[in-house]
Design a protein around this motif. Structure first.
Motif, mmCIF file in Angstrom:
data_model
loop_
_atom_site.group_PDB
_atom_site.id
_atom_site.type_symbol
_atom_site.label_atom_id
_atom_site.label_comp_id
_atom_site.label_asym_id
_atom_site.label_seq_id
_atom_site.Cartn_x
_atom_site.Cartn_y
_atom_site.Cartn_z
ATOM 1 N N ASN A 1 -0.520 -12.379 -15.478
ATOM 2 C CA ASN A 1 -1.693 -12.304 -16.356
ATOM 3 C C ASN A 1 -2.890 -11.877 -15.517
ATOM 4 O O ASN A 1 -2.968 -12.172 -14.329
ATOM 5 C CB ASN A 1 -2.037 -13.683 -16.941
ATOM 6 C CG ASN A 1 -0.934 -14.230 -17.825
ATOM 7 O OD1 ASN A 1 -0.038 -13.513 -18.250
ATOM 8 N ND2 ASN A 1 -1.005 -15.535 -18.092
ATOM 9 N N PHE B 1 -2.734 -19.831 -15.499
ATOM 10 C CA PHE B 1 -2.491 -19.398 -16.875
ATOM 11 C C PHE B 1 -2.849 -20.543 -17.808
ATOM 12 O O PHE B 1 -3.146 -21.655 -17.356
ATOM 13 C CB PHE B 1 -1.018 -18.971 -17.060
ATOM 14 C CG PHE B 1 -0.051 -20.107 -17.247
ATOM 15 C CD1 PHE B 1 0.125 -21.072 -16.251
ATOM 16 C CD2 PHE B 1 0.698 -20.249 -18.418
ATOM 17 C CE1 PHE B 1 1.006 -22.124 -16.427
ATOM 18 C CE2 PHE B 1 1.582 -21.301 -18.592
ATOM 19 C CZ PHE B 1 1.742 -22.238 -17.589
ATOM 20 N N GLN C 1 -7.385 -16.391 -20.707
ATOM 21 C CA GLN C 1 -6.933 -16.524 -19.320
ATOM 22 C C GLN C 1 -8.020 -17.221 -18.518
ATOM 23 O O GLN C 1 -9.208 -16.932 -18.678
ATOM 24 C CB GLN C 1 -6.634 -15.109 -18.744
ATOM 25 C CG GLN C 1 -6.233 -15.065 -17.283
ATOM 26 C CD GLN C 1 -4.880 -15.730 -16.978
ATOM 27 O OE1 GLN C 1 -4.118 -16.075 -17.897
ATOM 28 N NE2 GLN C 1 -4.615 -15.951 -15.706
ATOM 29 N N ARG D 1 -5.821 -24.644 -14.483
ATOM 30 C CA ARG D 1 -4.784 -24.332 -15.471
ATOM 31 C C ARG D 1 -4.853 -25.349 -16.612
ATOM 32 O O ARG D 1 -5.584 -26.329 -16.541
ATOM 33 C CB ARG D 1 -3.404 -24.405 -14.810
ATOM 34 C CG ARG D 1 -3.184 -23.352 -13.725
ATOM 35 C CD ARG D 1 -2.224 -23.851 -12.672
ATOM 36 N NE ARG D 1 -2.044 -22.883 -11.587
ATOM 37 C CZ ARG D 1 -2.904 -22.725 -10.565
ATOM 38 N NH1 ARG D 1 -4.017 -23.458 -10.485
ATOM 39 N NH2 ARG D 1 -2.657 -21.846 -9.621
ATOM 40 N N PRO E 1 3.921 -18.564 -17.216
ATOM 41 C CA PRO E 1 3.536 -17.180 -16.938
ATOM 42 C C PRO E 1 4.776 -16.394 -16.496
ATOM 43 O O PRO E 1 5.747 -16.974 -16.028
ATOM 44 C CB PRO E 1 2.537 -17.323 -15.789
ATOM 45 C CG PRO E 1 2.879 -18.608 -15.124
ATOM 46 C CD PRO E 1 3.448 -19.503 -16.183
ATOM 47 N N VAL F 1 -2.314 -11.016 -21.161
ATOM 48 C CA VAL F 1 -1.518 -12.251 -21.100
ATOM 49 C C VAL F 1 -0.053 -11.936 -21.379
ATOM 50 O O VAL F 1 0.273 -11.246 -22.346
ATOM 51 C CB VAL F 1 -2.054 -13.289 -22.108
ATOM 52 C CG1 VAL F 1 -1.206 -14.567 -22.084
ATOM 53 C CG2 VAL F 1 -3.509 -13.626 -21.811
ATOM 54 N N ASN G 1 2.615 -14.492 -21.202
ATOM 55 C CA ASN G 1 3.309 -15.787 -21.093
ATOM 56 C C ASN G 1 4.673 -15.754 -21.780
ATOM 57 O O ASN G 1 4.905 -14.946 -22.679
ATOM 58 C CB ASN G 1 2.452 -16.907 -21.726
ATOM 59 C CG ASN G 1 1.170 -17.151 -20.952
ATOM 60 O OD1 ASN G 1 1.097 -16.855 -19.766
ATOM 61 N ND2 ASN G 1 0.155 -17.673 -21.637
#
Lengths: 739, 739
Positions: free
Chosen positions: B119, B154, B287, B249, B113, B339, B341
Motif C-alpha cells: 500500500n 496498513f 492508509q 496501524r 497487506p 490499497v 489489502n
C-alpha cells in the motif's frame, strides 16, 4: 489387692471410659455442627406428599367453583375485582393462607362490546330492509343466562365498522380454504362465513382479507363441537353439547400480552405504541354467531356445493355462494357485519401469593391460572382456580401449623385478562423478566382443569415429563387404577428409551405458560383432565366461551362429584411438591434427547437431499445432538456419585442450577426478530408441517417455494441458530470446569 | 470391700467416664458433621494474598516480556502460533501450571497487506510522474525494525482501490471537521489527510465519504503524540517519543468480533454473511503514514490556513488545500491512495486455562488479555501477557504444592486477534454465552499493563470500584506510598458517599472486556499503570501500534526495572483472589447509586424542560433510582445480619447470586437493535455529549434536531428502557421473597 480386682477395676474403668466415649461422641450434640447442616440435605418427604394428596378434597373444590362462578367475571369488571378479593383473602387467611399475597396491577388495552349498540350480522334485501338479525344473546336456558352482566357475543379487538356484501362459505378460513374458494368465486367485496377450527381465530380474518373479503362471520359447526348433534333436545340442558344459540367469544389478535407495551410491563412509566402500530390484528370487521343463526345463512346459500370435507352438520348442503338462492327469502340480499367494539385501557390485577422457601428462597416454583372468564367461566378458567385454591388451602394449613415449609419458594399467580391474550401473565413475565429467568425452576399451569373426566392430559417440555409421570402414578382414579395407567391406556406413544408411555403434548400459546416458556425459557407444563377420543370428537368442551359454561353445566356434565378436579389437584400438587422440596430437582433434561433426535431425523428425512444440493450440511446438527446426549450422561454420572456420598450443598445447587437453566439455553432473543416473544429455538411457532426446529422448517418452506439464494442463506442461518442452541444446551449440562 | 475403696472406685469410674465424655465429644471427629461444613464458610485468606503479592516478581515479568516480544506476532502468524504453545506449556507446567489448559479455535475473517504490492500514498504530477511515495517501512533504528516479518503499515479491513484527487487537510476527520471544511472547499473527489485523535479510526473515513471525499490518509501529529517534539534526536531511541517514520496501524471497522458471524461463534457450522453485508466498514480506501511523510504533504498544501485548533506540530502552517502550493515541488499534483489489502479467513486460537474452584466450581472469575500484536507489541499487549503469566505462575505453584485452591473457578484467557477488533474474546463470549452469563462473577482485563509508570489507572463498572480500592491499598509503590494513595493524588474525584477517592474510568470498547460487558452484562474492569498528565499530554504511549513498540523501548522508556508491571500484577492478582476466594463477593453494587443519580441529574438538567413540554415525565426514573438505592440498603442489611451469625451456605450463595447478577439486570437485547452487541442500558455507546443513559441521550439529540413526533416517541421509549433497567436491577437486589 487381688489380681482379679485389678483386672476387674481396669476392665470396669475401660468400660466406663468406652461408654463415655460413645455417649460423648454420639449422644451429645456438637456445637460445631452448623444448625443448617441437616436442613440443607433434606429431600422430599414422601409421607407428606401422601398426606397432602389425601387432604385435597373434592367437596371443597366444588364449593370453590360455586363461589367463583356466581357471576360472569370478565377481566376488570366488578365481578372480577370481587374475585381478586376472594383470592386475596383466601391466601391471607390466618389458618390456611400463604406467607404473603398481593395484587399487582397493570394498565392494559382491552376491548369490549358496546352495551348500547350491539354488534350483529344482518341480511339486507335490495330495498334496504333488514330481513334477518343475529341473536343478541344466548337463549335463557337457566337463570345463569339471564344475568344482565353477560357480555353479548363479540370478538375482542375486532375492528369496528360495517361490511356489506354477498355471503360466501369459506370452510375454516385457512389460507388453503380461501385459495380453493377463490379459484371458483371472485371474493372481492364478499362477506365470508367460516366455522371455528383448523386455524387460529383471528387468522381466519387475516387470511380472508388477503383474498379481498371485507367482513367475516365465525360460527361453531355441530359437526366440530357436538359430534354432529344440533337438536335442542340433544344439547344442554339435556347433555354437554352446545345449544343452537351458543356463541364462542374470544380474543381476535395474533400476539399475546398488552398490545400497546410489547416487551415492557404496562406500568405508569411505560411508553405505549399507537393503536395503528399494533401488529397481528384483523384488518376487517368480524363477529361470531351460534349455529342456529349460521344455519339460516348457510342453508340459504346459492352457488356450487362445497366439497365433502367442507360440509358440516347443519342439516343442509353447504353451497359456496356468493349470495343466496333465488328461491330463498334472502334472494339477492346482502349480508352485513356490524361491529361496535370499544377499546379502552383498564387496570387489571394479578393476585400473587408466595410461600417462602426455607433453604433456597431464591428458587421459585411457580403455579398459576387466570381468573377472568368470558361469561361465568365454570370450566374456563374457574375449574383451574377452584383446584388452585384447594391446593393452597391444604399447603397453607400445613404451613400455618408449622408442619411444613418448602425447600424452595412457591409462587402462585391468579392472572388477570388472560382471555384478552395472556395479558396478566405476560405483563408479570415482562416486569420480573430479570429475576424470573435467573430463579424460576418451573412453571405449572392449570387453566381448564377438567375438559372431561376420562383421562389425564399433560403438555410440557421434555424435562417436565418424568415428574408428571411420578406424580400421576401416585394418584388413584375412582375406578381404582392409577391416573398414570388410565392415561397411558388412552393417550400413549412408544418411546425409544422407555417403551410404551403416556403421550405428553407440546405447549403452544393457548394459556398463560406461553410467556414463561417462549420468552423466559422456563420449563413449563399444563395439566388437566380430558376427553376419551373414542367417545367424542368435540373440538373442545362444547360450552367453551359461551354463556353455558356454568356451575350447573360443569357439575352435571363435565365432572359430577368433582373427582376429576380432585385428581388434577392431587397430580399437580404432587408435581409442585416434588419441584419445591426435592434435593435434586426432578427435571429430566435427558428427555430432551428424544425431542432433539426426533427433530434431527425429521430434518434429515425431509430436508437433507435439497440441503446437500445447496452445500448446507446437517452433520453439525447431528454432532450437536450427540454432544447433548453425552452431556446428559455426564451429568447423570455426577448426580449418581453425589447420591452415593455425603455431599456439599453447593455441589447440589450447582447441579440444580444446571437442570434449572437447561431450558434457558434454548432461548435466543435474536433468533426470530419477526415473532413477538418467541425466543425458544425448539418451541417457537411454526408454519411448516414438518415437526422440527421451527426456524429451520419455516425458512426451508420459504426457500423451496422461492428457490432464491437469499432464502437458502436464511435456511443456513436458521440451521446455525438450531445447532448453536443445542450446543449451548449441551454446554450447560457438561462439567462446569470444562473449557 | 472398704467404703473408701468403693468411693475410690466410683470416683475413679466417674473420672474415666467424664474423660471419655469429653474426649468423645470434643476430640473425636463426628461422622455426622459434614466434611464440607468448614470449607463452605471459609473466607478469603489475607495471609495468602500477602504471600501471593510478595512472590509476584518483576524479573520474571521482564523475562516473560523478552520471550513474548522476540518476533512480531500478528494474529494467526507463525509467531502467534508459537506463543500459543508458549502459553499452553506455561499453563500446563507440572510445577506451576493450572488444572487444565486448552486452545480453542475460530475461523475468522482477517485482513492483511499484500507482501508483494505494498500500500502507499503517492504524489502524481499532471504528467503522470510519481514525485513522492510514502515509506514502505519504518526506519531501522534497532535490529527489531529489520525483522522481515514486520507487516508494512496498513489499516485492516480498509477497502482496496486507488483513489486519486486533490489533497485537503481535515484536522481529525470528525463530522464537525468535515462540516467546517466543506463550507470553505468543495470536497467532492478530494483526498483528505487527517490526524489520529478526536474520533474512532474508521469513523474518519466514514465521515469523509459522506462529504464526497474519495480517499483518506491518517497520520500521527507530533502535537498529539510527542508533546510537540518531532526532531529525530528527541525521539526514540533517545526518548519514548515516536520517531518520524513511525506509523500507527490498526483495525478499520466499527463493530467488534468476527465480521462474518455476528452473534454466533465462527465455527464450522456457522452461517457466514456476505462481505457486502458487513456493516461499519469504510467505503473508501485509507492508509496510515508517519509524520515524516505527513509533513511533506501537509506543509506543501495551498489554500486558506486552517484555524488555530487545527494546527499541529509539523513546523509549518497547515493550509486546507485543495492541492499543493504553486511554488512547491508538487504544484498541480494529485495525491493517490493505493490499497491492496487481502481479506482471508484464518484459524485464530484463544488459549484458555482454568483453576477448578473447590466450593463453587460453577462460578467463574475471569482474567484475560489478548496475545496478538501489530508488530512486536511489547506494550500492546505483551506487557499484559507478561503480567498474566507471572500471576498464573505464582498461583499455579501454590496450587501444585497443594497449598491453595480457590473457592470459585478462575478462568484465564489469552485471546487471539484482538487487534482485528476483539475477535477471539467476542467469539468466546458468543460460543459460551449461555453458561458465561449464568456463572461469571466478573471479568478482569489487563491488556496494556503499563502505558507509563506514574499511576494506577482502572476502568470498570461501579461494582468493581471497591475491590480495586481494597487491593490497591495493599500494594506499595517503589516510593513507599501505596498504589492507592499515589493514584488518588493523580486521578481523583469527590464522591458524594466517600469524599475524595481515585477516579475509576468508564469502559468503552477498546479491549476484550467489551463483549463481556456490553453483550453479556458481566461486571468488568481494566487495570493498568499510566501517565502523569502533568508530564505528558501524549494521546497514548508514542510507540503504540508501531515497529518501535519493542522490548528495548519498554524496558528503557516505559518501565525500567519493571516495577510498574509488578504493581499491576499485584493489584490485579489481589483483585482476582478477592473475587475468587471471598465468602461474600466483593462487588459493590451500591456504588451504582452514584452512577444512577448522576445519570438522573444529567437528564434532569439537560432534558427536563423540553420533556415536560412533550408530556414525558422523568419522575418515574427518579423513583426507580430511589428504589435501587433502597434495595441496596436492604441487601446490605441482609449481609450484615448474615455476618453476625453462623449462616447457611445457600443463604450466602443467594446473596452472591444477587451481587453477581446485578449487572446482568441492565442487559436488554432489544434496547438498541441497530447497535451490534450493545445491550447494556447504562454503558452502550453514545453519540450525545450528555453523560446519561445512552439511549435517552441519543434519541433526545435526534428529537431536538428533527422535532418530529416519531422522534419524541422514541425518546419516551428509551426513557422506558432506562427506567425498566433500573427497576429490574432494584428487583434483583431486593428480598428474594418480595412479590
Amino acid at each position: 489387692m487381688n489380681w482379679w480386682k485389678i483386672v476387674g477395676g481396669v476392665l470396669g474403668g475401660a468400660v466406663l471410659l468406652a461408654a463415655g466415649l460413645l455417649i460423648g461422641h454420639f449422644a451429645i450434640p456438637k456445637n460445631t455442627e452448623p444448625i443448617w447442616a441437616k436442613e440443607v440435605s433434606r429431600d422430599v418427604d414422601e409421607e407428606f406428599i401422601q398426606e397432602f394428596m389425601k387432604e385435597v378434597d373434592n367437596k371443597r373444590i366444588e364449593d370453590n367453583l360455586r363461589r367463583l362462578t356466581l357471576k360472569p367475571h370478565v377481566a376488570t369488571t366488578a365481578a372480577d375485582e370481587e374475585l381478586v378479593q376472594v383470592i386475596l383473602s383466601h391466601w391471607r387467611d390466618t389458618n390456611h393462607g400463604l406467607d404473603d399475597a398481593q395484587e399487582v396491577r397493570y394498565d392494559v388495552l382491552l376491548s369490549f362490546p358496546d352495551e348500547k349498540i350491539p354488534n350483529n350480522v344482518r341480511v339486507v334485501n335490495p330495498e334496504g330492509s333488514v330481513t334477518f338479525t343475529s341473536r343478541r344473546a344466548e337463549s335463557e336456558i337457566t337463570q345463569d343466562q339471564k344475568d344482565p352482566d353477560i357480555l353479548q357475543p363479540f370478538l375482542a379487538f375486532a375492528p369496528n365498522g360495517t361490511a356489506k356484501g354477498k355471503l360466501v362459505y369459506a370452510n375454516e378460513g385457512k389460507v388453503s380454504d380461501f385459495q380453493h374458494l377463490s379459484e371458483k368465486i371472485n371474493l372481492t367485496g364478499t362477506i365470508a362465513i367460516v366455522r371455528y377450527g383448523g386455524t387460529g381465530r383471528v387468522n381466519k380474518a387475516i387470511n380472508a382479507a388477503q383474498y379481498g373479503v371485507i367482513g367475516v362471520i365465525i360460527y361453531t359447526d355441530p359437526k366440530d363441537i357436538n359430534d354432529g348433534k344440533s337438536d335442542p333436545n340433544q344439547t344442554y340442558p339435556y347433555s354437554w353439547y352446545m345449544p343452537p344459540s351458543g356463541v364462542e367469544r374470544g380474543s381476535f389478535k395474533e400476539n399475546f400480552g398488552d398490545q400497546l407495551t410489547p416487551y415492557y410491563p404496562a406500568k405508569n412509566f411505560t411508553y405505549r405504541i399507537k393503536e395503528s402500530e399494533i401488529k397481528g390484528l384483523s384488518p376487517i370487521p368480524a363477529q361470531p354467531i351460534g349455529f342456529e343463526d349460521a344455519k339460516t345463512l348457510i342453508c340459504n346459500l346459492q352457488g356450487p356445493p362445497a366439497i365433502d370435507t367442507w360440509q358440516g352438520s347443519l342439516g343442509c348442503t353447504y353451497n359456496l355462494g356468493p349470495g343466496f338462492q333465488p328461491s330463498s327469502e334472502f334472494s339477492s340480499s346482502d349480508v352485513e357485519v356490524n361491529v361496535y367494539n370499544k377499546r379502552t385501557i383498564k387496570s387489571s390485577a394479578n393476585v400473587m401469593g408466595i410461600i417462602h422457601g426455607s433453604v433456597e428462597p431464591d428458587r421459585y416454583v411457580m403455579y398459576g391460572n387466570h381468573r377472568d372468564s368470558w361469561v361465568h367461566g365454570a370450566i374456563d378458567p374457574s375449574s383451574g382456580t377452584a383446584v388452585m385454591m384447594e391446593i393452597t388451602r391444604v399447603l397453607g394449613t400445613k404451613l400455618k401449623q408449622g408442619k411444613w415449609r418448602p425447600r424452595r419458594s412457591i409462587v402462585f399467580g391468579s392472572w388477570g385478562a388472560e382471555e384478552f391474550g395472556l395479558v396478566g401473565s405476560t405483563e408479570f413475565a415482562e416486569e420480573y423478566y430479570s429475576k424470573l429467568k435467573d430463579r424460576t425452576v418451573a412453571y405449572i399451569n392449570v387453566d381448564i382443569s377438567v375438559f372431561a373426566n376420562a383421562s389425564l392430559r399433560a403438555q410440557g417440555t421434555a424435562p417436565a415429563q418424568g415428574v408428571i409421570f411420578t406424580a400421576s402414578k401416585q394418584v388413584k382414579t375412582p375406578q381404582g387404577t392409577t391416573v398414570y395407567e388410565n392415561w397411558k391406556s388412552k393417550y400413549n406413544r412408544t418411546s425409544p428409551q422407555y417403551g410404551l408411555i403416556p403421550q405428553i403434548g407440546t405447549l403452544g400459546s393457548g394459556s398463560d405458560y406461553a410467556p414463561f416458556l417462549h420468552y423466559l425459557g422456563i420449563t413449563c407444563m399444563d395439566i388437566a383432565y380430558t376427553y376419551d377420543r373414542g367417545v367424542t370428537s368435540a373440538r373442545i368442551y362444547p360450552a367453551y366461551h359461551t354463556a353455558f359454561d356454568t356451575f350447573d353445566y360443569a357439575s352435571k356434565f363435565i365432572d359430577p362429584g368433582f373427582t376429576s378436579h380432585q385428581m388434577v389437584g392431587r397430580t399437580a400438587g404432587n408435581v409442585l411438591l416434588r419441584l419445591s422440596d426435592s434435593l435434586i430437582l426432578p427435571l429430566g433434561v435427558r428427555d430432551y434427547v428424544e425431542t432433539l433426535e426426533d427433530y434431527y431425523n425429521k430434518a434429515e428425512q425431509n430436508f437433507q437431499a435439497n440441503l446437500n444440493s445447496k452445500n448446507i450440511s446437517l452433520a453439525p446438527l447431528k454432532s450437536a445432538v450427540e454432544r447433548y446426549k453425552k452431556a446428559c450422561e455426564t451429568l447423570e454420572e455426577t448426580i449418581k456419585n453425589l447420591k452415593e456420598m455425603q455431599e456439599a450443598p453447593l455441589k447440589i445447587r450447582m447441579i440444580n442450577d444446571q437442570l434449572m437453566l437447561l431450558e434457558r439455553a434454548f432461548i435466543n432473543h435474536l433468533a426470530f426478530p419477526d415473532k413477538l416473544y418467541y425466543s425458544h429455538v425448539i418451541w417457537a411457532s411454526r408454519s411448516s408441517g414438518v415437526a422440527t426446529f421451527p426456524g429451520l422448517a419455516d425458512t426451508y418452506l420459504q426457500a423451496t417455494a422461492s428457490n432464491s439464494q437469499h432464502d437458502w442463506d436464511m435456511v443456513h442461518h436458521q440451521l446455525t441458530v438450531a445447532i448453536y442452541a443445542v450446543e449451548s444446551a449441551a454446554s450447560t449440562l457438561e462439567l462446569v470446569t470444562k473449557i
